[in-house]
Design a protein around this motif. Sequence first.
Motif, PDB file in Angstrom:
ATOM      1  N   SER A   1      69.627 124.857  22.561  1.00  0.00           N
ATOM      2  CA  SER A   1      70.645 124.943  21.534  1.00  0.00           C
ATOM      3  C   SER A   1      71.088 123.717  21.067  1.00  0.00           C
ATOM      4  CB  SER A   1      71.777 125.607  22.264  1.00  0.00           C
ATOM      5  OG  SER A   1      72.415 124.850  23.346  1.00  0.00           O
ATOM      6  N   VAL A   2      71.476 123.655  19.724  1.00  0.00           N
ATOM      7  CA  VAL A   2      71.944 122.669  18.921  1.00  0.00           C
ATOM      8  C   VAL A   2      73.133 122.796  18.017  1.00  0.00           C
ATOM      9  CG1 VAL A   2      70.217 122.220  17.255  1.00  0.00           C
ATOM     10  CG2 VAL A   2      71.523 120.152  18.051  1.00  0.00           C
TER      11      VAL A   2
ATOM     12  N   ILE B   1      66.779 123.794  18.551  1.00  0.00           N
ATOM     13  CA  ILE B   1      65.631 122.566  18.038  1.00  0.00           C
ATOM     14  C   ILE B   1      64.334 123.369  18.032  1.00  0.00           C
ATOM     15  CG2 ILE B   1      64.498 120.707  19.080  1.00  0.00           C
ATOM     16  CD1 ILE B   1      67.311 119.630  20.176  1.00  0.00           C
ATOM     17  N   GLN B   2      63.370 123.031  16.882  1.00  0.00           N
ATOM     18  CA  GLN B   2      62.472 123.844  16.761  1.00  0.00           C
ATOM     19  C   GLN B   2      61.125 122.884  17.002  1.00  0.00           C
ATOM     20  OE1 GLN B   2      62.985 125.174  12.712  1.00  0.00           O
ATOM     21  NE2 GLN B   2      63.280 127.296  13.453  1.00  0.00           N
TER      22      GLN B   2
ATOM     23  N   THR C   1      73.874 118.517  21.414  1.00  0.00           N
ATOM     24  CA  THR C   1      73.613 119.673  22.577  1.00  0.00           C
ATOM     25  C   THR C   1      74.373 119.307  23.467  1.00  0.00           C
ATOM     26  OG1 THR C   1      71.248 119.807  21.653  1.00  0.00           O
ATOM     27  CG2 THR C   1      71.607 120.455  23.923  1.00  0.00           C
ATOM     28  N   GLY C   2      74.998 120.573  24.066  1.00  0.00           N
ATOM     29  CA  GLY C   2      76.202 120.246  25.220  1.00  0.00           C
ATOM     30  C   GLY C   2      77.057 118.904  24.715  1.00  0.00           C
ATOM     31  N   ASN C   3      77.062 118.052  25.524  1.00  0.00           N
ATOM     32  CA  ASN C   3      77.923 116.970  25.381  1.00  0.00           C
ATOM     33  C   ASN C   3      76.969 115.534  25.018  1.00  0.00           C
ATOM     34  OD1 ASN C   3      79.732 118.521  27.828  1.00  0.00           O
ATOM     35  ND2 ASN C   3      80.821 117.390  25.945  1.00  0.00           N
ATOM     36  N   SER C   4      75.787 115.993  24.707  1.00  0.00           N
ATOM     37  CA  SER C   4      74.573 114.973  24.270  1.00  0.00           C
ATOM     38  C   SER C   4      74.512 114.599  22.911  1.00  0.00           C
ATOM     39  CB  SER C   4      73.519 115.313  25.165  1.00  0.00           C
ATOM     40  OG  SER C   4      73.413 115.091  26.508  1.00  0.00           O
TER      41      SER C   4
END
Length: 383
Positions: free
Chosen positions: A293-294, A308-309, A343-346
Amino acid sequence: MNRQRALAVTAAGAIATALSLAAAPASAEILDAKAEAARDDLHGNVSQGVIDGLQDAFGLTEAEAYDRLAVEDVAADLLEEVPADLDESYAGLWVSEDADEIFVATTDASDSTGLRAEGATPVLVAHDLATLEDAASALSAVTIDGYYGNYIDVVANTLVVEAADAATAADVIEAAGIDPALATVDAGAEAPQTYFVRGGDAYNIENSWRCSVGFSVRQGSTPGFVTAGHCGAAGDSVTGGEAAPGTFRNSVFPSADRAWVAVGSGEALYDDVNMYSGTRDVANANVAAVGSSVCRSGSTTGWHCGTIQAFNQTVRYAEGAVYGMTRTSVCAEPGDSGGSFITGNSAQGMTSGGSGNCRTGGTTYFQPIGPALSAWGLTLVTT
């Protein structure tokens, strides 16, 4: 965690299926254990805004949102380790659509035991990633009207050529001199465009057009932020909007799409991203795997999420070709350029361009943040 295991079927056919069936029980147990450890670490370290965003974007419960983030964390770790371990046989890594399995493609069946031991499901394919990347590189010199770009689809184990029609794609493949067996054609693809408009807020360049802030950074003691290169040239001034006034110090576009803006020494730098319903902390710049997920933040359309693809997308804008982009299913519109992908906290990167819109959906590419940080000696501001 309860999982419904997907059947790994690729162009390799029966062999890939057999490998996946044999691998599933052992891989599942190991992945469960790794993901459970990651899930424990996530509790207390992930804001409720992150969880709420995933629930809204993917229709998940709170527990399922944590499960997804945990598997994606494991995938990010494997993405750093597996390519070097497999070397010439490595053909890509991705997270399944439901984020309940991590697949690793290889051209060598003997890799399967080691991959299972890491919690991954091995998939035997025909082409290693280096071969597909070499074919993609051969396309770089091709300039034919109606050719919009290319990317490597690791799930399908193929180089995808995007063009206005099949005939144009065939001409591109022939002109590059690559083996047609390595490529598939996306005929009827939309021409990509960079995302910026005239006027508006967020941050304004030369009092003329608007873009969006990516992430807060420092170069030594100098504060600033990263954004898209097509938003401004070195020396252009940031004169208004929500961002602090500043000046573009470095900018690359085309070939890449990255820039950084220096602001005044007294300006505060925030270690978060505007979700337009709260904020999300930025903890690091760990690269997320394909299938993860992003989410994207931008001054025109706000907060939108997807997956992300593909990595290393070549995008052929009207202004010139841009290389090394990441392809996503997230929508965006003019004015969102430069904005955060996370993505998340990244931190992942800065919005470049794409096609479609946020009413009907679309494809958006982002410039990975890593090259900007390393090229200009920038440090990401984190929690």
